[in-house]
Write a protein that holds these residues in place. Structure first.
Motif, mmCIF file in Angstrom:
data_model
loop_
_atom_site.group_PDB
_atom_site.id
_atom_site.type_symbol
_atom_site.label_atom_id
_atom_site.label_comp_id
_atom_site.label_asym_id
_atom_site.label_seq_id
_atom_site.Cartn_x
_atom_site.Cartn_y
_atom_site.Cartn_z
ATOM 1 N N ALA A 104 0.848 -1.189 0.000
ATOM 2 C CA ALA A 104 0.000 0.000 0.000
ATOM 3 C C ALA A 104 0.882 1.237 0.000
ATOM 4 N N ALA A 105 0.274 2.354 -0.333
ATOM 5 C CA ALA A 105 0.982 3.641 -0.325
ATOM 6 C C ALA A 105 0.050 4.682 0.274
ATOM 7 N N PHE A 106 0.639 5.727 0.841
ATOM 8 C CA PHE A 106 -0.153 6.823 1.386
ATOM 9 C C PHE A 106 -0.221 7.967 0.384
ATOM 10 N N ALA A 107 -1.385 8.600 0.324
ATOM 11 C CA ALA A 107 -1.594 9.859 -0.384
ATOM 12 C C ALA A 107 -2.273 10.757 0.639
ATOM 13 N N GLY A 108 -1.491 11.573 1.336
ATOM 14 C CA GLY A 108 -2.037 12.369 2.439
ATOM 15 C C GLY A 108 -2.431 11.445 3.571
ATOM 16 N N ASP A 109 -3.695 11.514 3.998
ATOM 17 C CA ASP A 109 -4.177 10.665 5.084
ATOM 18 C C ASP A 109 -4.867 9.398 4.585
ATOM 19 N N THR A 110 -4.735 9.118 3.281
ATOM 20 C CA THR A 110 -5.411 7.970 2.681
ATOM 21 C C THR A 110 -4.425 6.863 2.343
ATOM 22 N N LEU A 111 -4.709 5.675 2.836
ATOM 23 C CA LEU A 111 -3.928 4.479 2.551
ATOM 24 C C LEU A 111 -4.558 3.813 1.330
ATOM 25 N N ILE A 112 -3.759 3.575 0.285
ATOM 26 C CA ILE A 112 -4.296 3.049 -0.968
ATOM 27 C C ILE A 112 -3.644 1.711 -1.304
ATOM 28 N N PHE A 113 -4.486 0.693 -1.480
ATOM 29 C CA PHE A 113 -4.051 -0.603 -1.986
ATOM 30 C C PHE A 113 -4.439 -0.622 -3.457
ATOM 31 N N LYS A 114 -3.469 -0.595 -4.352
ATOM 32 C CA LYS A 114 -3.730 -0.571 -5.795
ATOM 33 C C LYS A 114 -4.253 -1.920 -6.272
ATOM 34 N N ALA A 115 -5.108 -1.883 -7.276
ATOM 35 C CA ALA A 115 -5.609 -3.112 -7.889
ATOM 36 C C ALA A 115 -4.425 -3.925 -8.398
ATOM 37 N N ASP A 116 -4.353 -5.193 -7.998
ATOM 38 C CA ASP A 116 -3.240 -6.056 -8.398
ATOM 39 C C ASP A 116 -3.629 -7.510 -8.143
ATOM 40 N N THR A 117 -4.329 -8.117 -9.107
ATOM 41 C CA THR A 117 -4.790 -9.490 -8.921
ATOM 42 C C THR A 117 -3.646 -10.499 -8.962
ATOM 43 N N ALA A 118 -2.478 -10.107 -9.454
ATOM 44 C CA ALA A 118 -1.326 -11.015 -9.429
ATOM 45 C C ALA A 118 -0.827 -11.183 -7.990
ATOM 46 N N ALA A 119 -0.902 -10.127 -7.196
ATOM 47 C CA ALA A 119 -0.444 -10.188 -5.806
ATOM 48 C C ALA A 119 -1.518 -10.760 -4.884
ATOM 49 N N THR A 167 -9.276 -6.548 -7.156
ATOM 50 C CA THR A 167 -9.635 -6.209 -8.530
ATOM 51 C C THR A 167 -9.747 -4.709 -8.781
ATOM 52 N N THR A 168 -9.906 -3.929 -7.717
ATOM 53 C CA THR A 168 -9.974 -2.467 -7.824
ATOM 54 C C THR A 168 -9.152 -1.860 -6.692
ATOM 55 N N ASP A 169 -8.827 -0.569 -6.832
ATOM 56 C CA ASP A 169 -8.127 0.120 -5.745
ATOM 57 C C ASP A 169 -9.008 0.123 -4.500
ATOM 58 N N ALA A 170 -8.393 -0.013 -3.335
ATOM 59 C CA ALA A 170 -9.102 0.075 -2.063
ATOM 60 C C ALA A 170 -8.487 1.224 -1.269
ATOM 61 N N ARG A 171 -9.332 2.037 -0.650
ATOM 62 C CA ARG A 171 -8.865 3.226 0.069
ATOM 63 C C ARG A 171 -9.364 3.233 1.509
ATOM 64 N N TYR A 172 -8.473 3.674 2.393
ATOM 65 C CA TYR A 172 -8.774 3.785 3.816
ATOM 66 C C TYR A 172 -8.222 5.098 4.333
ATOM 67 N N VAL A 173 -9.026 5.850 5.088
ATOM 68 C CA VAL A 173 -8.575 7.093 5.695
ATOM 69 C C VAL A 173 -8.073 6.769 7.094
ATOM 70 N N VAL A 174 -6.864 7.263 7.395
ATOM 71 C CA VAL A 174 -6.210 6.991 8.671
ATOM 72 C C VAL A 174 -6.067 8.300 9.443
ATOM 73 N N ILE A 220 -9.116 3.937 11.576
ATOM 74 C CA ILE A 220 -9.072 3.580 10.160
ATOM 75 C C ILE A 220 -10.502 3.421 9.669
ATOM 76 N N ALA A 221 -10.844 4.168 8.614
ATOM 77 C CA ALA A 221 -12.183 4.121 8.031
ATOM 78 C C ALA A 221 -12.076 3.757 6.562
ATOM 79 N N GLY A 222 -12.921 2.861 6.104
ATOM 80 C CA GLY A 222 -12.949 2.488 4.695
ATOM 81 C C GLY A 222 -13.622 3.566 3.871
ATOM 82 N N VAL A 223 -13.118 3.777 2.669
ATOM 83 C CA VAL A 223 -13.706 4.731 1.730
ATOM 84 C C VAL A 223 -14.142 3.926 0.515
ATOM 85 N N GLY A 224 -15.431 3.856 0.260
ATOM 86 C CA GLY A 224 -15.917 3.059 -0.853
ATOM 87 C C GLY A 224 -15.832 1.578 -0.546
#
Length: 75
Positions: free
Chosen positions: A17-32, A37-44, A53-57
């Motif tokens: 995962a990577a941070f963009a400001g206060d948002t933790l982002i898990f990029k879509a990556d079905t190989a891993a 299948t899609t990006d997942a976002r969490y506000v920390v 930690i709150a889920g976004v979408g």
């Protein structure tokens, strides 16, 4: 490692995962992770000894969402 007894004593969820400001982002990556299948976002956020930690979408990896979302208290 997630705390027992709610979770197993071994790590069973991994992901990059990577941070963009206060948002933790898990990029879509079905190989891993097949369910990712899609990006997942969490506000920390932090307040004193608590991490919130709150889920976004949606997160196609429901186990990850169940493990992350909530309030974590420093022990």
């Amino acid at each position: 490692m997630l705390p027992s007894p709610r979770w197993p004593d071994s790590v069973d969820i991994k992901g990059n995962a990577a941070f963009a400001g206060d948002t933790l982002i898990f990029k879509a990556d079905t190989a891993a992770v097949p369910c990712q299948t899609t990006d997942a976002r969490y506000v920390v956020s932090r307040a004193e000894n608590e991490l919130h930690i709150a889920g976004v979408g949606m997160d196609a990896c429901g186990g990850r969402r169940a493990a992350l979302v909530g309030t974590w208290t420093k022990g």
